[in-house]
Design an enzyme around this catalytic site. Structure first.
Site, PDB file in Angstrom:
ATOM      1  N   GLU A   1       0.801  -0.899  -0.313  1.00 24.36           N
ATOM      2  CA  GLU A   1      -0.538  -0.108   0.062  1.00 24.36           C
ATOM      3  C   GLU A   1       0.995   1.430   0.140  1.00 24.36           C
ATOM      4  OE1 GLU A   1      -2.830   1.902  -0.341  1.00 24.36           O
ATOM      5  OE2 GLU A   1      -4.267   0.675  -0.098  1.00 24.36           O
TER       6      GLU A   1
ATOM      7  N   GLU B   1     -15.088  -5.166   8.707  1.00 22.00           N
ATOM      8  CA  GLU B   1     -14.861  -3.779   7.413  1.00 22.00           C
ATOM      9  C   GLU B   1     -16.289  -3.567   7.696  1.00 22.00           C
ATOM     10  OE1 GLU B   1     -14.332  -4.290   3.423  1.00 22.00           O
ATOM     11  OE2 GLU B   1     -12.089  -5.241   4.032  1.00 22.00           O
TER      12      GLU B   1
ATOM     13  N   ARG C   1      -8.124  -0.449  12.494  1.00 24.11           N
ATOM     14  CA  ARG C   1      -6.561   0.122  12.515  1.00 24.11           C
ATOM     15  C   ARG C   1      -6.459   1.043  11.120  1.00 24.11           C
ATOM     16  NH1 ARG C   1      -4.947  -1.258   7.291  1.00 24.11           N
ATOM     17  NH2 ARG C   1      -6.474  -2.795   5.850  1.00 24.11           N
TER      18      ARG C   1
ATOM     19  N   ASP D   1      -9.663   2.449  -4.584  1.00 25.22           N
ATOM     20  CA  ASP D   1      -8.162   2.192  -3.463  1.00 25.22           C
ATOM     21  C   ASP D   1      -7.723   3.427  -3.043  1.00 25.22           C
ATOM     22  OD1 ASP D   1      -6.736   1.024  -1.483  1.00 25.22           O
ATOM     23  OD2 ASP D   1      -6.815  -0.904  -2.286  1.00 25.22           O
TER      24      ASP D   1
ATOM     25  N   ASN E   1      -5.114   2.348   8.014  1.00 24.24           N
ATOM     26  CA  ASN E   1      -5.141   2.197   6.277  1.00 24.24           C
ATOM     27  C   ASN E   1      -4.315   3.478   6.023  1.00 24.24           C
ATOM     28  OD1 ASN E   1      -5.863  -0.558   4.794  1.00 24.24           O
ATOM     29  ND2 ASN E   1      -7.385   1.532   3.871  1.00 24.24           N
TER      30      ASN E   1
ATOM     31  N   ASN F   1     -10.283   5.786   2.633  1.00 21.99           N
ATOM     32  CA  ASN F   1      -9.280   5.637   1.573  1.00 21.99           C
ATOM     33  C   ASN F   1      -7.762   6.274   1.161  1.00 21.99           C
ATOM     34  OD1 ASN F   1      -7.237   2.531   0.595  1.00 21.99           O
ATOM     35  ND2 ASN F   1      -8.542   1.422   0.634  1.00 21.99           N
TER      36      ASN F   1
END
Length: 282
Positions: free
Chosen positions: A17, A118, A97, A193, A99, A145
């Protein structure tokens, strides 16, 4: 036909990521969230480093004075130039958490969170000032995101992946207001994303389960698709000389038979012209 993309770093990241170009060191930074690793890659030399973190790490961005700011499971932490760690914001929420995250033109960190399961509206989007002051955007978030800014800094683009939208806010000083859809993604093309914005104001978006990166013009019109060999690209960022190469992180997680390149860092050479990044001011 020769593909447009190339392999920058062959890797088996579970959940690669957040690629980010660090101009001060001439290297790309990205993370493997589920393996709790921060990776770097210097394209001029091929040199790589890997640093373990104590918790799942959603994002790692350069700091103005050296080191990194990291979006971890239990909050936002700082690594100094020698690698010593301290918490800037320690606010654990069970089952949640950090992201993706991005640094705004004013040097603040905008950090997203999500629940591991989620669950709807279980995440958040917050502005983290250099002194650690937290301002939470009140809008409901499920998977916080991709985040980025227009070249003039007046707009902030944002993705909450399950909405299937790329949204846009007006920037009002330290606040963002007037959230509205910029692009609504049709079912079947994957899930939006991570994103980056180029010098022309176009928005590039990686599509999870869509095997592609798509570019949208400033008026929201799709005008380019880069097909990829991997099913789960996660984010993209410009880097390298002149900020002309588009780097793309990818993931292996959740696939019974991932492509051999899933989890690698890909690159699209001479894709466009990126915007200079801002280091976190804290």
């Amino acid at each position: 036909m020769t593909p447009a993309w190339e392999v920058a770093v062959r890797e088996r990241a579970e959940l690669g990521e957040g690629p980010t170009w660090d101009a001060a060191s001439g290297r790309l930074i990205w993370v493997d969230i589920l393996s709790a690793r921060v990776h770097t890659y210097a394209p001029s030399t091929g040199r790589r480093t890997v640093m373990a973190t104590e918790q799942h790490v959603g994002a790692a961005k350069p700091r103005a004075g050296g080191g990194l700011v990291v979006n971890l499971r239990d909050g936002v932490g700082l690594y100094d130039a020698e690698g010593a760690f301290s918490w800037l914001v320690h606010a654990p929420v069970p089952g949640r958490r950090g992201n993706d995250a991005a640094v705004a033109p004013d040097g603040a960190l905008w950090a997203g969170t999500m629940r591991y399961d989620e669950r709807e509206a279980g995440g958040s989007l917050s502005r983290i000032a250099p002194d650690g002051t937290v301002t939470v955007v009140p809008d409901a978030v499920t998977v916080g995101n991709g985040t980025g800014w227009s070249p003039d800094g007046r707009l902030m683009y944002y993705i909450d992946t399950p909405t299937r939208r790329i949204d846009v806010f007006d920037v009002d000083g330290e606040r963002v207001v007037n959230r509205r859809p910029f692009v609504t993604v049709e079912p079947g093309s994957g899930w939006p994303d991570g994103l980056t914005v180029d010098a022309d104001g176009c928005v590039w978006v990686a599509f999870w389960d869509g095997a592609a990166v798509r570019r949208y013009t400033p008026d929201g019109r799709p005008d380019r698709v880069v097909d990829l060999p991997v099913r789960r690209p996660t984010a993209c960022a410009f880097g390298g000389p002149g900020l002309r190469d588009l780097y793309i992180s990818t993931a292996r997680t959740g696939q019974d038979a991932p492509h051999p390149l899933a989890g690698s860092l890909l690159v699209l050479p001479d894709a466009g012209h990126g915007l200079p990044g801002t280091a976190f001011a804290g």
